[in-house]
Write a protein that holds these residues in place. Sequence first.
Motif, short mmCIF file in Angstrom:
data_model
loop_
_atom_site.label_atom_id
_atom_site.label_comp_id
_atom_site.label_asym_id
_atom_site.label_seq_id
_atom_site.Cartn_x
_atom_site.Cartn_y
_atom_site.Cartn_z
N THR A 27 0.84 -1.18 0.00
CA THR A 27 0.00 0.00 0.00
C THR A 27 0.89 1.24 0.00
OG1 THR A 27 -1.72 -1.16 1.24
CG2 THR A 27 -1.81 1.24 1.22
N TYR A 80 -2.99 3.70 -1.89
CA TYR A 80 -3.29 2.92 -3.09
C TYR A 80 -2.67 1.53 -2.96
CZ TYR A 80 -4.57 7.36 -5.33
OH TYR A 80 -5.15 8.54 -5.64
N GLU A 81 -3.42 0.53 -3.37
CA GLU A 81 -2.90 -0.83 -3.43
C GLU A 81 -2.15 -1.00 -4.75
OE1 GLU A 81 -2.99 -3.02 -1.04
OE2 GLU A 81 -4.18 -1.72 0.29
N ARG A 136 -0.35 10.24 -7.92
CA ARG A 136 -0.53 9.07 -8.79
C ARG A 136 -1.44 9.46 -9.95
NH1 ARG A 136 -4.13 4.66 -9.41
NH2 ARG A 136 -3.09 2.68 -9.91
N GLU A 152 -3.13 8.02 -13.35
CA GLU A 152 -3.43 6.83 -14.12
C GLU A 152 -3.06 7.04 -15.58
OE1 GLU A 152 -7.50 5.88 -13.56
OE2 GLU A 152 -7.22 5.14 -11.52
#
Length: 533
Positions: A200, A204-205, A246, A248
């Motif tokens: 983690t 977020y995983e 982060r 995407e």
Amino acid sequence: MARNFIDRCFEAVAPVHAVRRSAARTALQFLNSGYGNYGANLTKKSMRGWEYHGGSSKEDIEDNIDVLRQRSRDAYMGVPVAASALKTLRTNVVAGGLMPAPQIDGAFLGLSAEQTEELQEKIIREFSLWADTPECDMDGLGNFYKLQQLAYLGYLMNGDAFAALPMCEQVGQPYGLRVRVMEADRICSPDGYDRLAPCTVRGYEVHNIVQGVETNAEGRVVAYWVCNRHPLSDTSMLDSGLEWTRVEARGELTGRRNIVHVITRERAGQLRGVPVLAPVLEALKQLGRYTEAEINAAVISAMFTVFVQPATATDDRPFGEMLPENMLIDAEDQGSVELGNGAIVGLNPGETVSFADPKHPNAGYDKFTEAMIKQIGAALEIPPEVISKQFSTSYSAARGALNEFWRSCDVQRDDFVDSFCQPIYEEWLAEAVARNRIKAPGFFQDPAIRKAYSGCAWPGPARTSLNPVQEISAATKRVEAGFSTAQEETAQMTGGNYNRNIRQRVAEAKRKREVDEIMDPSSAASEGGNGNA
């Protein structure tokens, strides 16, 4: 290995010979077995000193990428040959920026040739509204074509380049798409270390993070971790408040690109790019040091300073010492005397000085430098004539070097278009269709239709012409024989558009006739009379 009776006898009587016998038998296993007798040989003296420690792309590339980037940038800023190589590639691959030439598949879309041409012209006009102004740049400093130069040069120096594609509405601007080019260092793993196992991070995983690139269990890139500022900046060193966001790779709901990654991969599994100069960094640094040493030696040998030793002690001012003290005495070290241009310095009785003849400039400097540039150019796929900007050989040799270089430039341009220009163009076109500024029925319903509308060519700069007359003749013959088209030849020779040129020539011919009629009415009347006869 099974031991026979003779081996056991040797072990009992002569152990040393037994060891040598065993080693020789082991060595024989590598002989006459393909690469084992050559590149993979472990017994030849010429190969024993070859140190090798292979690893995956992470050990060989990503773990060394920080040092490679910084040394590559340093070489660009301080070694002339390195700067020439990168600037030459930038100039010949993207030049002032690659211009889009829409290639709509009208046959698939059911459009006539006239409709296809009209739609392509409209797309070009709309794209210019966005691309020709600094508003397309999130920083507001350059248009889309300047951003291409920035991204490509960053890719060459750092190994890869990134550009985020945020949306930012602005009064008076028809489009909200913005491009933010980011230096490769800003894409890095949170807190400075990679994650190679599921964990983690910041809530977020994640499955895997290498140098800021996150991948899922299948190895597919799913996100990038962007630092809020350059990790090597002075403010970052003084302030530990670095933050990572982060981003995407694509939107989860729309599939829209959020970030583009300019990279040329060398190995499977590679996630970060290698600077173009990486294979020749050592040679470039040594060449830079050698050049600096030659320059310093030449300057010192040119500073001829005369030391006069009087026969007896005197309190008179030394002969010829007219220069101010700050010209002869080192400001930081008052005990040292600097050489000067034509300086004359007096010495005390009993003191002598001898001059060593440095023999500079070195007679072999040019040949050695040329040999090094050839090796560097071969590794970078740049002919030495192009790096040095000196075409002193024959026409055939120069043309062959340029043709070979242009083949390399074509490959580089295709890679850059696929990873930077075309993805951004497709995102802009999607916004233009969504805002109903461009009519494209079925654009969002069928991927095949979207692909048909999104087709686009990105012709690069015109090729260098050594003999324009011969090259024009050859181009004409290729078109007449059907080996090429007028559009392709125009793009290669001038970087222009054949159809646009023809329309412009028609307009120019019409204006010329009008001017001829004004300048010589009698001639125009005569031509009209002949036509009516």
